[in-house]
Enzyme design. Structure first.
Site, PDB file in Angstrom:
ATOM      1  N   GLY A 148       0.801  -1.033  -0.337  1.00  0.00           N
ATOM      2  CA  GLY A 148      -0.494   0.425   0.105  1.00  0.00           C
ATOM      3  C   GLY A 148       0.960   1.518  -0.304  1.00  0.00           C
ATOM      4  O   GLY A 148       1.767   1.427   0.428  1.00  0.00           O
TER       5      GLY A 148
ATOM      6  N   GLY B 290      -7.519  -6.772   4.792  1.00  0.00           N
ATOM      7  CA  GLY B 290      -8.695  -7.219   3.796  1.00  0.00           C
ATOM      8  C   GLY B 290     -10.462  -6.031   3.959  1.00  0.00           C
ATOM      9  O   GLY B 290      -9.757  -5.597   3.663  1.00  0.00           O
TER      10      GLY B 290
ATOM     11  N   TYR C 122       1.482 -13.520  -6.856  1.00  0.00           N
ATOM     12  CA  TYR C 122       2.480 -11.905  -7.620  1.00  0.00           C
ATOM     13  C   TYR C 122       2.353 -10.623  -5.771  1.00  0.00           C
ATOM     14  O   TYR C 122       3.378 -10.181  -5.966  1.00  0.00           O
ATOM     15  CB  TYR C 122       1.156 -10.841  -8.044  1.00  0.00           C
ATOM     16  CG  TYR C 122       0.768  -9.669  -8.876  1.00  0.00           C
ATOM     17  CD1 TYR C 122       2.274  -9.097  -9.300  1.00  0.00           C
ATOM     18  CD2 TYR C 122       0.518  -8.695  -7.557  1.00  0.00           C
ATOM     19  CE1 TYR C 122       1.957  -7.777  -9.456  1.00  0.00           C
ATOM     20  CE2 TYR C 122       0.616  -7.115  -8.629  1.00  0.00           C
ATOM     21  CZ  TYR C 122       1.529  -6.911  -9.045  1.00  0.00           C
ATOM     22  OH  TYR C 122       1.541  -5.915  -9.044  1.00  0.00           O
TER      23      TYR C 122
END
Ligand code: SF4
Length: 473
Positions: free
Chosen positions: A37, A116, A261
């Site tokens: 992030g 999440g 990934y």
């Protein structure tokens, strides 16, 4: 995967309880999770008698550089803390949504950070609003605080962690959480274990909890174990680790895309080394979809380890024929700048003509989402002199959205839904194209069984049944 095609990332968590240099450990740990992030970062700490919060939009280094000097005053002893990096999924991209969130609840300061997506957030939000709850953010995370507060008022008579367990039992979806009060840190993982969350300890008695184990090594911590699905781990004022179950696990549903990934190759997630799994994905791809080529070329950076495995298995030499310009502005800082991101990303990777002229090139990428930059890359490789361009992808085609913390484009925008598979090769102007099969992908993990993974974005089999999902707009 190209940067413009990257599904919007979700979040990373790092918390420390006890031990020395708490803030430094948190900063170093969170910095290793920056890939999870880049929109905002935040840290909440306990000084013993009280809690402090600092958060802002920007990267970890930028946000920690503006921590108020008072945090470093003599006599301020930081005993524990939680931190968060965010790339907005549910809730949009506004500064108020940066985490941790910190509130006063029944006379106690409580902070929370979340990785999440709560699938039933819209209906829970409506229910709470009908009960009079006022929300300060648009994140799913704030819901948990409201549910805790309601449980405290109705049933739990001041037992904060009982109220938390009650709140968690109402949630559906993916949630790895860290919570903090002035004398306690808590780590939580949803009953399916969608997102990773692991525990490490220090020789000086401290503990770290982080989304990925890559955070541990840089701070001198030693991995202990994962937070189990459906488990709450509590470090109280004496820093003793206490484990509680708040729910049974109907099944595990670890996100396989963490291995493909998202997670860093230096991490262990769901019990396996990401590096080893990613290389094995490449080997398996070479077994399933061999190619006649002169050179294997990874799409940097995320295709690198699968390409290493593919080259090893096939015996075809690997060359770094795509050069990445590290000084192109960060394409991911502002999620709103779609068109400028596209321009930036297309100039980020340039072919090296000397590495491809007259050669049959086999590109290895970790996934194709929209396909735009893939098409552009094939074009530039041919323009640089490649005789043939083949593509091998180290996961199956993406056809479905994710309700568990990853923001894929809408289904209609996914390349595999726009163009029939048999036409994709021609559409991308490739000489050949193959994806790794789902069985092949799942055969590359060792510690957990194939049925312990979520593959919903590939096969549409949602571990939380769609009739339980509140569809987001
Ligand atoms: S749908 Fe895909 S990205 Fe989302 S949790 Fe499942 S495997 Fe991961």
């Amino acid at each position: 995967m190209s940067h413009t095609e990257k599904p919007k990332e979700y979040c990373g968590l790092c918390g420390v309880s006890g031990g020395e240099r708490v803030l430094e450990r948190i900063q170093k740990g969170l910095h290793t999770l920056q890939h999870r992030g880049q929109e905002a970062a935040g840290v909440m700490v306990s000084t013993g008698p009280s809690c402090l919060l600092h958060k802002a939009t920007g990267l970890v280094e930028q946000v920690f550089a503006t921590i108020p000097p008072a945090w470093f005053d003599d006599g301020v002893n930081l005993t524990r803390g939680i931190s968060h990096v965010r790339y907005g999924t549910a809730g949009g991209s506004i500064a108020a949504n940066a985490q941790p969130l910190m509130v006063n609840m029944a006379g106690q300061t409580v902070g929370i950070a979340h990785n999440g997506t709560i699938c039933n957030a819209p209906s829970l939000r409506r229910e709470l609003q009908n009960d009079g709850a006022l929300f300060q953010t648009t994140t799913d995370t704030e819901l948990i605080l409201h549910l805790m507060s309601r449980a405290l008022q109705k049933r739990c008579h001041g037992h904060l962690w009982d109220a938390l367990a009650e709140a968690l039992s109402q949630l559906k979806g993916a949630f790895s959480l860290l919570l903090l009060t002035k004398d306690t840190m808590v780590a939580v993982r949803d009953p399916y274990g969608f997102r990773p969350l692991a525990i490490a300890d220090y020789d000086d008695g401290g503990y770290m909890v982080a989304s990925e184990t890559i955070a541990f090594g840089v701070t001198g911590a030693t991995s202990v174990r994962e937070v189990e699905p459906g488990e709450m781990v509590i470090w109280n004022h004496s820093n003793r680790l206490e484990s509680r179950r708040f729910a049974d696990s109907p099944r595990r549903a670890h996100c396989i895309f963490e291995h493909v990934y998202f997670a860093r190759p230096g991490s262990y997630v769901f019990g396996d080394s990401v590096y080893q799994v990613r290389k094995e994905l490449g080997r398996q791809l070479a077994r399933e979809a061999p190619v006649e080529a002169d050179v294997i070329v990874p799409v940097p950076d995320s295709g690198l380890y699968a390409a290493l495995g593919f080259a090893e298995q096939s015996g075809i030499p690997l060359d770094m024929a795509l050069s990445r310009n590290h000084y192109v502005g960060r394409t991911f800082i502002d999620p709103a700048l779609t068109s400028s991101r596209l321009k930036l990303a297309t100039s980020k990777l340039q072919p090296i003509p000397e590495a491809v002229i007259g050669k049959r090139v086999c590109l290895i990428d970790d996934s194709i989402v929209r396909g735009n930059t893939c098409r552009a890359r094939v074009h530039t490789l041919r323009a640089a002199g490649a005789r043939e361009v083949h593509l091998r992808v180290s996961c199956p085609p993406h056809r479905f959205g994710c309700y568990f913390g990853i923001d894929f484009p809408e289904r209609e925008a996914l390349l595999a839904n726009k163009v029939p598979l048999r036409d994709l090769c021609r559409s991308l102007r490739l000489d050949s194209l193959s994806y790794l099969s789902q069985t092949g992908m799942l055969s590359c993990v060792r510690t957990r069984k194939p049925e312990d993974f979520c593959c919903a974005c590939f096969d549409g089999e949602y571990p939380v049944q769609p009739d339980e999902l509140d569809k987001r707009p």
